[in-house]
Design a protein around this motif. Structure first.
Motif, PDB file in Angstrom:
ATOM      1  N   LEU A 109       0.857  -1.425  -0.143  1.00 20.98           N
ATOM      2  CA  LEU A 109      -0.299   0.484   0.258  1.00 20.98           C
ATOM      3  C   LEU A 109       0.790   1.520  -0.344  1.00 20.98           C
ATOM      4  O   LEU A 109       0.605   2.775  -0.556  1.00 20.98           O
ATOM      5  CB  LEU A 109      -0.838   0.182   1.258  1.00 20.98           C
ATOM      6  CG  LEU A 109      -2.104  -0.528   0.970  1.00 20.98           C
ATOM      7  CD1 LEU A 109      -3.051  -1.128   2.028  1.00 20.98           C
ATOM      8  CD2 LEU A 109      -3.134  -0.217   0.017  1.00 20.98           C
ATOM      9  N   PRO A 110       2.187   1.456   0.960  1.00 22.04           N
ATOM     10  CA  PRO A 110       2.404   2.656   0.867  1.00 22.04           C
ATOM     11  C   PRO A 110       3.402   2.850  -0.599  1.00 22.04           C
ATOM     12  O   PRO A 110       3.853   3.795  -1.018  1.00 22.04           O
ATOM     13  CB  PRO A 110       3.251   2.915   2.372  1.00 22.04           C
ATOM     14  CG  PRO A 110       2.694   2.057   3.568  1.00 22.04           C
ATOM     15  CD  PRO A 110       1.628   0.515   2.173  1.00 22.04           C
ATOM     16  N   GLY A 111       4.139   1.323  -0.836  1.00 23.99           N
ATOM     17  CA  GLY A 111       4.648   1.364  -2.298  1.00 23.99           C
ATOM     18  C   GLY A 111       3.779   2.211  -3.077  1.00 23.99           C
ATOM     19  O   GLY A 111       4.316   2.976  -3.683  1.00 23.99           O
TER      20      GLY A 111
ATOM     21  N   ASP B 296      -6.699  -2.263   9.715  1.00 24.09           N
ATOM     22  CA  ASP B 296      -5.892  -3.474  10.549  1.00 24.09           C
ATOM     23  C   ASP B 296      -4.720  -1.802  10.396  1.00 24.09           C
ATOM     24  O   ASP B 296      -3.599  -2.519   9.984  1.00 24.09           O
ATOM     25  CB  ASP B 296      -5.339  -4.878   9.038  1.00 24.09           C
ATOM     26  CG  ASP B 296      -6.622  -4.878   9.172  1.00 24.09           C
ATOM     27  OD1 ASP B 296      -6.945  -5.155  10.666  1.00 24.09           O
ATOM     28  OD2 ASP B 296      -6.429  -6.040   8.832  1.00 24.09           O
ATOM     29  N   GLY B 297      -4.693  -0.788  10.930  1.00 24.18           N
ATOM     30  CA  GLY B 297      -3.884   0.409  11.314  1.00 24.18           C
ATOM     31  C   GLY B 297      -3.296   0.705   9.940  1.00 24.18           C
ATOM     32  O   GLY B 297      -2.337   1.519   9.653  1.00 24.18           O
ATOM     33  N   LEU B 298      -3.931   0.447   8.764  1.00 21.86           N
ATOM     34  CA  LEU B 298      -3.780   1.398   7.585  1.00 21.86           C
ATOM     35  C   LEU B 298      -4.666   1.936   6.661  1.00 21.86           C
ATOM     36  O   LEU B 298      -5.445   1.248   7.051  1.00 21.86           O
ATOM     37  CB  LEU B 298      -3.080  -0.113   5.981  1.00 21.86           C
ATOM     38  CG  LEU B 298      -1.970  -1.085   6.861  1.00 21.86           C
ATOM     39  CD1 LEU B 298      -1.797  -2.041   5.894  1.00 21.86           C
ATOM     40  CD2 LEU B 298      -0.927  -0.779   6.814  1.00 21.86           C
ATOM     41  N   ASP B 299      -4.040   2.713   5.555  1.00 21.10           N
ATOM     42  CA  ASP B 299      -4.837   3.582   5.443  1.00 21.10           C
ATOM     43  C   ASP B 299      -5.258   3.071   3.031  1.00 21.10           C
ATOM     44  O   ASP B 299      -3.715   2.908   2.704  1.00 21.10           O
ATOM     45  CB  ASP B 299      -4.413   5.337   4.752  1.00 21.10           C
ATOM     46  CG  ASP B 299      -4.331   6.135   6.085  1.00 21.10           C
ATOM     47  OD1 ASP B 299      -5.272   5.666   7.385  1.00 21.10           O
ATOM     48  OD2 ASP B 299      -3.141   6.813   6.367  1.00 21.10           O
ATOM     49  N   VAL B 300      -6.588   2.989   4.079  1.00 25.08           N
ATOM     50  CA  VAL B 300      -6.752   1.912   2.338  1.00 25.08           C
ATOM     51  C   VAL B 300      -7.934   3.471   1.635  1.00 25.08           C
ATOM     52  O   VAL B 300      -9.059   3.378   2.867  1.00 25.08           O
ATOM     53  CB  VAL B 300      -7.263   0.179   3.027  1.00 25.08           C
ATOM     54  CG1 VAL B 300      -7.986  -0.174   1.676  1.00 25.08           C
ATOM     55  CG2 VAL B 300      -6.429   0.365   3.431  1.00 25.08           C
ATOM     56  N   ARG B 301      -8.361   2.690   1.147  1.00 25.92           N
ATOM     57  CA  ARG B 301      -9.181   3.315   0.309  1.00 25.92           C
ATOM     58  C   ARG B 301     -10.469   1.891  -0.189  1.00 25.92           C
ATOM     59  O   ARG B 301      -9.494   1.153  -1.105  1.00 25.92           O
ATOM     60  CB  ARG B 301      -9.094   4.457  -1.053  1.00 25.92           C
ATOM     61  CG  ARG B 301      -8.679   5.408  -0.767  1.00 25.92           C
ATOM     62  CD  ARG B 301      -8.212   6.381  -2.196  1.00 25.92           C
ATOM     63  NE  ARG B 301      -7.935   7.909  -2.301  1.00 25.92           N
ATOM     64  CZ  ARG B 301      -6.480   8.275  -1.779  1.00 25.92           C
ATOM     65  NH1 ARG B 301      -5.639   6.867  -2.133  1.00 25.92           N
ATOM     66  NH2 ARG B 301      -6.013   9.446  -1.697  1.00 25.92           N
TER      67      ARG B 301
END
Length: 421
Positions: free
Chosen positions: A56-58, A191-196
């Motif tokens: 995701l960040p990558g 789960d702690g991740l920014d997700v669209r």
């Protein structure tokens, strides 16, 4: 920017983003996983949780295109009932969504389809698969189409492709092309991740189940559009009418597909047949609603005729923009499907028989519309093996290959069953 350059720029952007992502995957595999042993987050297998954390960040930060989650197993957990069930069954809150039992998680990139590829069917990226510790991230390229919807192609596997690279049979996207309405995206935390994710998850999941589409970049017209002023004006009116019919039926939740000459025009020449002078659509009788007529008249169309009844050979016809819209209702007889026809002056009934068919998405006149998936069988049943040859003289009672006599309406019922306005 020249058309060819748009494709080149897209490829360079995707290649550079992929190289950056692969470097991150290599870094996590070689260094980070050594310190975590067989687990990444609180006992979660490193392949699942760490793979998504890297991905995701990558990719999300290295491409300037909307990246969002489309994995149905994860999205299905986002309803309130599913959330309560998850809280009861998942003891570890750090990975309650993205750590499903499936070895694959699917995301989508929304990209503008390069015009040159759209016109010529050039090779364009359709799917990326990334693997870390046996866990696979699938990236589906959703291309913006002129009909204001998104389209993805089928997964193409080369003959020398390593079939053990991924569990290809478990891929939810890529078995066939698909078409979707453009979703509104919202940013959330999973789960702690920014997700669209799509704002309307339920609608997106429903679309996913019925998203089968004809390939949007491989249908080649057999004949060019008629450029005469009358033909151009007719296409303009048909476009207005077809868009209006689609909006009207969508408001009352009635699905339809292109039928008869309109389906033939889409399939044979990617347009409408300029000398047909009408628009033909089909609706399954199971989807009939009593308010269909009022919905069309409220939209400004004039009812021209109503033949038959719900139980037998129902047919409606409306007029708008000086073009007739014929609605044929189809009946399922198990091994065949059929629609009826009625001759107003004699009460004679006709029946048009088709082999069973399912529905796929396609595009006509900048509109996402359904068509029979088994299009060749459909048009061959209606127009015979020579369907590819234009015929200007057509009698709806005798010309179709699948027409048959079906009796006569009782004269005492004509006032109810044969209504002409």
């Amino acid at each position: 920017m020249p058309r060819v350059n748009r494709t080149v720029v897209l490829y360079l952007l995707l290649i550079s983003s992929s190289v950056f992502l692969l470097f991150q995957l290599y870094y996590y595999r070689k260094y980070v996983s050594k310190g975590t042993g067989a687990s990444g987050v609180a006992g979660v297998p490193v392949g699942r949780c760490t793979g998504v954390q890297v991905f995701l960040p990558g990719l999300g930060s290295s491409v300037r295109m909307p990246l969002f989650l489309i994995d149905t197993a994860v999205l299905s957990l986002l309803s309130q009932d599913a959330l309560r069930q998850r809280d009861r069954l998942v003891p570890e809150p750090h990975c309650g969504f993205l750590c499903t039992d499936r070895p694959i998680t699917a995301f989508a990139l929304q990209v503008a389809l390069p015009l040159a590829a759209e016109q010529k069917g050039d090779d364009i990226p359709l799917h990326f698969l990334f693997r870390l510790h046996g866990y696979v991230i699938q990236v589906v390229f959703l291309y913006e189409r002129s009909g204001n919807y998104l389209w993805h192609g089928a997964l193409r596997l080369h003959a020398d492709m390593d079939r053990s690279f991924a569990a290809f049979k478990q891929l939810e996207y890529g078995r066939h092309a698909g078409a979707y309405d453009r979703p509104e995206l919202v940013l959330t935390v999973l789960d702690g991740l920014d997700v669209r994710i799509p704002r309307n998850v339920t609608r997106f999941l429903s679309e996913q189940r019925h998203a089968v589409s004809w390939s949007a970049v491989t249908v080649t017209p057999l004949y060019p559009d008629d450029s005469s002023p009358d033909a151009v004006d007719f296409r303009r009116k048909v476009k207005q009418l077809l868009h209006l019919a689609a909006r009207t039926l969508a408001r009352i939740n009635v699905p339809f597909w292109l039928s008869s000459g309109t389906c033939l025009g889409w399939f044979r020449q990617c347009s409408v047949i300029s000398y047909s002078r009408d628009v033909d659509i089909g609706i399954f009788i199971a989807d009939y609603r009593p308010d269909i007529i009022s919905a069309f008249t409220d939209a400004g169309l004039k009812l021209k005729h109503k033949f038959g009844k719900v139980e037998d050979s129902l047919e409606l016809s409306f007029l708008s923009f000086d073009v007739k819209l014929d609605i044929f209702f189809f009946y399922d007889d198990g091994d065949v499907m059929w629609n009826g026809g009625t001759q107003a002056k004699s009460g004679r009934k006709f029946k048009y028989v088709f082999p069973p068919f399912s529905l796929c998405w396609a595009e006509l006149l900048e509109l996402k519309v359904r068509v029979p998936c088994e299009t060749v069988d459909y048009v061959t049943a209606n127009y015979g093996a020579s369907w590819s040859v234009p015929v200007r003289t057509w009698d709806w009672k005798t010309s179709p290959s699948n027409v048959m006599e079906n009796g006569v309406w009782p004269p005492g019922e004509w006032a109810e069953l044969i209504q002409v306005y």
